[in-house]
Design an enzyme around this catalytic site. Sequence first.
Site, PDB file in Angstrom:
ATOM      1  NE  ARG A 122      -3.475   0.755   0.182  1.00  0.00           N
ATOM      2  CZ  ARG A 122      -4.460   1.356   0.841  1.00  0.00           C
ATOM      3  NH1 ARG A 122      -5.200   0.681   1.669  1.00  0.00           N
ATOM      4  NH2 ARG A 122      -4.705   2.633   0.666  1.00  0.00           N
ATOM      5  NE  ARG A 156      -1.571   1.985 -19.351  1.00  0.00           N
ATOM      6  CZ  ARG A 156      -2.645   2.657 -18.918  1.00  0.00           C
ATOM      7  NH1 ARG A 156      -2.866   3.887 -19.299  1.00  0.00           N
ATOM      8  NH2 ARG A 156      -3.498   2.082 -18.105  1.00  0.00           N
ATOM      9  CB  CYS A 182      -8.121   4.947 -11.954  1.00  0.00           C
ATOM     10  SG  CYS A 182      -6.456   5.352 -12.418  1.00  0.00           S
ATOM     11  CD  GLU A 235      -9.869   6.365  -0.936  1.00  0.00           C
ATOM     12  OE1 GLU A 235     -10.152   5.757   0.108  1.00  0.00           O
ATOM     13  OE2 GLU A 235      -9.099   5.903  -1.796  1.00  0.00           O
ATOM     14  NE  ARG A 264      -6.248   6.430   1.239  1.00  0.00           N
ATOM     15  CZ  ARG A 264      -6.940   7.551   1.382  1.00  0.00           C
ATOM     16  NH1 ARG A 264      -7.545   8.093   0.343  1.00  0.00           N
ATOM     17  NH2 ARG A 264      -7.035   8.139   2.563  1.00  0.00           N
ATOM     18  CE1 TYR A 316      -0.880   5.213   3.141  1.00  0.00           C
ATOM     19  CE2 TYR A 316       0.784   3.577   3.696  1.00  0.00           C
ATOM     20  CZ  TYR A 316      -0.517   3.893   3.365  1.00  0.00           C
ATOM     21  OH  TYR A 316      -1.453   2.906   3.245  1.00  0.00           O
ATOM     22  NE  ARG A 373      -2.316   2.270   8.054  1.00  0.00           N
ATOM     23  CZ  ARG A 373      -2.135   1.011   7.703  1.00  0.00           C
ATOM     24  NH1 ARG A 373      -2.370   0.626   6.469  1.00  0.00           N
ATOM     25  NH2 ARG A 373      -1.723   0.123   8.587  1.00  0.00           N
TER      26      ARG A 373
END
Length: 123
Positions: free
Chosen positions: A9, A65, A77, A80, A92, A110, A118
């Site tokens: 992540r 890409r 994609c 959120e 994210r 992150y 986080r």
Amino acid sequence: MPRLLRALRGAVVITEDTPEEVASQVEALLREAFVRNGVATEDLVSIFFTATDDIHSVFPAQAARERLELADVPLLCARELNVEGALPGVIRTLIHFYTDKERHEVQHVYLGSATSLRPDLDV
């Protein structure tokens, strides 16, 4: 040790919604994730991106890409969730890749103000 499928992540926050800013931040996020975890392009299975509702200039997958030459890696994609009080300008990612690392050895990434998402991780 056999190579295992793992998920990684990460997140980054853009300062302005322009194609260049999105592309630059997505590139920085992915490069850092790949370096920290020893991920080569041939290790990648897929990369999933989400973006907050305020990002309209370009798809994060398109930026990945083009900037990282990931034409043969499935990229996707999505939006959120629009949660009240959420941090704006967030991209994210969830990266699926093969590695010999144990699950606890995967280093999630992150960057910048996205570290606030986080606080439980040492990122």
